[in-house]
Design a protein around this motif. Structure first.
Motif, short mmCIF file in Angstrom:
data_model
loop_
_atom_site.label_atom_id
_atom_site.label_comp_id
_atom_site.label_asym_id
_atom_site.label_seq_id
_atom_site.Cartn_x
_atom_site.Cartn_y
_atom_site.Cartn_z
N VAL A 166 4.00 1.17 -24.16
CA VAL A 166 3.77 0.35 -22.96
C VAL A 166 3.84 -1.14 -23.28
CG1 VAL A 166 2.40 2.19 -21.93
CG2 VAL A 166 1.25 0.37 -23.20
N GLY A 180 10.32 0.76 -23.85
CA GLY A 180 9.27 0.41 -22.88
C GLY A 180 9.79 0.32 -21.47
N GLY A 188 5.23 -2.50 -15.39
CA GLY A 188 4.91 -1.81 -16.65
C GLY A 188 3.60 -1.05 -16.57
N SER A 189 2.66 -1.58 -15.78
CA SER A 189 1.35 -0.92 -15.65
C SER A 189 1.46 0.36 -14.84
CB SER A 189 0.35 -1.88 -15.01
OG SER A 189 0.18 -3.02 -15.81
N ALA A 192 3.27 2.93 -16.93
CA ALA A 192 2.40 3.46 -17.98
C ALA A 192 1.53 4.59 -17.43
CB ALA A 192 1.52 2.34 -18.56
N ARG A 195 3.56 7.77 -16.66
CA ARG A 195 3.92 8.55 -17.85
C ARG A 195 2.71 9.29 -18.41
NH1 ARG A 195 8.40 4.19 -19.76
NH2 ARG A 195 10.17 5.28 -18.83
N ALA A 214 -1.13 5.73 -25.80
CA ALA A 214 -0.67 4.40 -25.36
C ALA A 214 -0.43 3.57 -26.61
CB ALA A 214 -1.71 3.77 -24.46
N PRO A 246 -0.89 -3.06 -18.99
CA PRO A 246 -0.36 -1.68 -19.07
C PRO A 246 -1.23 -0.77 -19.92
CG PRO A 246 1.42 -3.28 -19.33
CD PRO A 246 0.14 -4.06 -19.39
N ALA A 250 -3.13 2.59 -18.65
CA ALA A 250 -3.08 3.88 -19.36
C ALA A 250 -4.48 4.42 -19.58
CB ALA A 250 -2.34 3.72 -20.69
#
Ligand code: GLC
Length: 748
Positions: A166, A180, A188-189, A192, A195, A214, A246, A250
């Motif tokens: 992340v 990433g 990105g957050s 994360a 996923r 993470a 991120p 996670a």
């Protein structure tokens, strides 16, 4: 940031007594064993030590194939003595069950092993590299591919993947940008979290789920110079505003493990960084799983010059909050004496063991240590529905960067198509980085995809033209000859898979080797050239952008690359991808990213402003950019609450119309600019988006939620604040254009 709610997928109070009873029975060696992960070792193979073998591998005296064929030691003795908590690199239901049986049925306390591996973008069904998947902006599909990866990995005996990565990065020279979700913190957050949900599900103890990790905690993507493993130096404000969210996302999604990063952060290696591993991760984020080092990163603390020796490095790591030593046996060798002589309190060890055991209990390993078998494994790998999802994700990850005179989509009944380039008939490179359990034979090449898509009497002429790098096999003449009497040239160029990923930083961002020369030779024929890019990072390709007719960014899309590229080239799918990382005009502009802080002299026409004298300051293609085979019009922006309080939610609406002749998907993006604040703020930041599908002529009012709390930042005193004042709102198709409005945050 407030404390997070209890992470239900990891800690369950029912196990606390069992864990404490177990810890009470364990010897010192058994406790340290739980903190130890080994790989199947090659020690002693060829009658050489591990270091001698590695040296001969590096010098090429032992081939990689010979290395792979070496008999592995799976540490059966240590497992039987209860001296290992985890094994990396073990795949296959039968082998996993055999080793697990020794741990559970032959060791003194029967504590199950945790089997971990890098399952980053698929196990056997290899999906697009994570950077490509992020360009789909499709959270449901991103979660789905992680779920399938978990299903296949679990069926093959794995319990734990070292993913999602992340790391935010603003430097495409850094090869790990491929792993990433690009440069934006907000996107990105949420990726994360998606996923983590995909890998772990709502209940990670379900047999088809695996523990996520993470990584790399933290700010690894901020390496100076984009050079992997290099130092990272940034303000705490930038760390918390840009690089940490991120990881927090996670943690809030319930991720079971974190992995410490190789780099130092402001002079303290992450692997021994108490501020990160305890103060932030446990106290601020409420994380209750365990932290694993990166490979050998504990020992490397001595190389950083932050420990006199390995013993001190191990002590600093454990005290900082690092529970498991990945694959090097550093804890196993360096800690026992320090507990025996009282240098480190055994209470610290017990707490680390409890954290690891709690993850194993929550994973259900004590109740169900054998989660798979050969039949399950064979039924799961490459299941038809998995391959279908791989095709869906691959085509949605494609970004259309240029389409002059709408030359795309192509007709399927053209007389002759020339398919040229070193990556047109290649399988291996399309898997991308970290596809270690993939099989290149599963890949559909771009040449095959094109051939299958066109009608029978269309002639397909193929020539490699040149290599990705190097001069061998170059034959521009044949390529040009084939191209000269074609209707269109499809040139497939880019990078090899090992030119991105770990330890793969580049000094330049051009097309490697002689590929651009090949394109120029093809361009000379006067035939339209459509470039299909196969790459693991943004590239600086201004000549290509200026001269070819179309550019299809196809990244490394995994096993269905050829099918997905053909779907887009011939219009069976209208491309909808949007860039999640800026494409620079030149490597000299790097770092270049859309959400950069304001300056007192923003680039302008006069000399004394922030720009270059030898080239543009604008990128080649901006964050959020991507074309479609149709067109969209934006109008009627409505800021539904022009005045809001700091802790409120509001919505922003805009009407989007498909003004073209075919259906298409559009990622409607919401950017916010804080015009005046107690710290200089970015020129704009993504704070919401919606992907909509519109029929030709269809008009839709798209409403995007905006959480005013998300407009905050860390101030000089390191407090997260949402300050009152005027904010500019911009809603559009990418980070450079859109309709503007205003929003005021009230004092209270
Ligand atoms: C590597 C990588 C990390 C990976 C680990 C195990 O060095 O940095 O991302 O998960 O080792 O392979």
């Amino acid at each position: 940031m407030g404390k997070v709610s209890n992470l239900k997928t990891i800690i369950n109070k029912d196990y606390e007594k069992k864990i404490n009873d177990l810890v009470g029975k364990m010897t010192l060696e058994e406790k340290i064993g739980q903190l130890t992960q080994f790989l199947p070792s090659i020690f002693g193979a060829f009658g050489m030590t591990k270091d001698e073998i590695i040296a001969k591998l590096v010098e090429g005296e032992i081939s990689y194939e010979e290395f792979q064929a070496m008999e592995r030691n799976y540490h059966r003795d240590e497992i039987k003595e209860g001296l290992l908590g985890s094994m990396g690199g073990v795949t296959g239901a039968e082998l996993s069950n055999e080793l697990q049986k020794i741990a559970v049925e032959e060791s003194r306390l029967g504590i199950p092993l945790l089997f971990g591996l890098d399952v980053v973008h698929g196990y056997r069904t290899i999906f697009p590299i994570p950077l490509a998947e992020a360009c789909s902006w499709d959270m449901e599909l991103i979660e789905k591919t992680a779920e399938i990866a978990a299903k296949e990995a679990s069926a093959s005996g794995l319990h734990w993947t070292y993913a999602p990565m992340v790391d935010i990065t603003r430097d495409p020279r850094w090869g790990r940008i491929a792993e990433g979700a690009g440069e934006d913190t907000y996107l990105g957050s949420i990726i994360a979290a998606a996923r983590v949900r995909g890998f772990q599900g709502e209940d990670v103890s379900q047999p088809e789920r695996i523990l996520a990790c993470a990584k790399h905690f933290a700010a690894y993507g901020g390496a100076v110079g984009g050079r992997d493993y290099n130092t990272v130096d940034m303000s705490l404000q930038t760390l918390h505003d840009v690089f940490l969210p991120p990881f927090e996302a996670a943690a809030k999604a319930g991720v079971g493990t974190f992995m410490s990063a190789f780099n130092d952060l402001n002079g303290v290696p992450c692997t021994v960084n108490k501020y990160l591993l305890t103060d932030v991760l446990r106290e601020q984020y409420g994380f209750t799983g365990f932290v694993v080092s990166d490979a050998n990163s504990i020992a490397e603390v001595e190389v950083h010059g932050y420990a006199e020796n390995r013993k001190e490095a191990s002590k600093k790591a454990l005290l900082a909050g690092l529970e498991m030593d990945m694959s090097q046996g550093t804890y196993k060798e360096d800690l026992p004496e320090q507990f025996k002589n009282g240098t480190i309190s055994v209470e610290v060890l017990d707490e680390a063991v409890r954290r690891i055991l709690s993850v194993k209990f929550n994973l259900g390993l004590f109740d169900n240590p054998y989660r798979t078998n050969k039949v399950i494994e064979e039924q799961s790998l490459l299941a038809p529905e998995h391959i279908d999802i791989a095709r869906e994700m691959a085509k949605r990850s494609i970004v259309l960067l240029k389409n002059e005179n709408n030359i795309l989509p192509l007709k399927k009944n053209l007389k002759k198509i020339a398919v040229i380039g070193p990556l047109a008939d290649n399988k291996k490179e399309l898997l991308g980085t970290w596809a270690i359990t993939g099989n290149e034979e599963d890949v559909v090449t771009i040449l095959s995809g094109i051939t299958a898509a066109v009608e029978n009497d269309t002639e397909i002429a193929y020539s490699k033209g040149c290599e990705v790098i190097g001069e061998e096999g170059m034959d521009f003449n044949l390529a040009v000859e084939m191209a000269s009497d074609s209707d269109v040239i499809i040139a497939v160029v880019g990078e090899n898979a090992d030119m991105s990923g770990e330890a793969s930083s580049r000094m330049d961002l051009n097309l490697p080797g002689r590929q651009e020369e090949l394109l120029k030779a093809l361009h000379q024929t006067g035939k339209p050239v459509i470039v299909v890019l196969i790459n693991g990072r943004p590239l600086a390709i201004p000549w290509v952008a200026d001269n070819v007719s179309a550019i299809v960014e196809a990244w490394q899309l995994g096993i269905q690359t050829g099918i997905a590229v053909a779907d887009v080239l011939f219009g069976d799918y209208n491309p909808s991808g949007k860039l999640v990382a800026t494409f620079p005009y030149s490597v000299g502009q790097v770092p270049i990213y859309y959400n950069h802080p304001r300056t007192g002299r923003p680039a302008g026409k006069i000399k004394f402003t922030s720009k270059y004298i030898d080239g543009p300051h604008q990128p080649l293609y901006p964050f959020g950019f991507g074309l479609s085979y149709t067109t969209f019009n934006y109008d009627n922006l409505v800021v539904n609450s022009p005045e809001v309080t700091k802790d409120s939610l509001t919505t922003i609406s805009v009407d989007v119309t498909n003004t073209g002749k075919r259906a298409g998907e559009e990622v409607v993006q919401l950017y916010i600019s804080d015009l005046v604040a107690s710290r200089v703020r970015p020129v704009k930041e993504l704070k919401g988006f919606k992907k909509v599908n519109l029929q030709p002529g269809e008009r839709q009012t798209v409403t995007i939620d905006l959480d005013i709390h998300s407009l905050g930042f860390y101030n000089e005193a390191m407090e997260y604040v949402v300050e009152p004042g005027l904010f500019k709102v911009c809603v559009g198709p990418n980070s450079q254009e859109g309709l503007e409005g205003e929003l005021r945050v009230l004092e209270k």
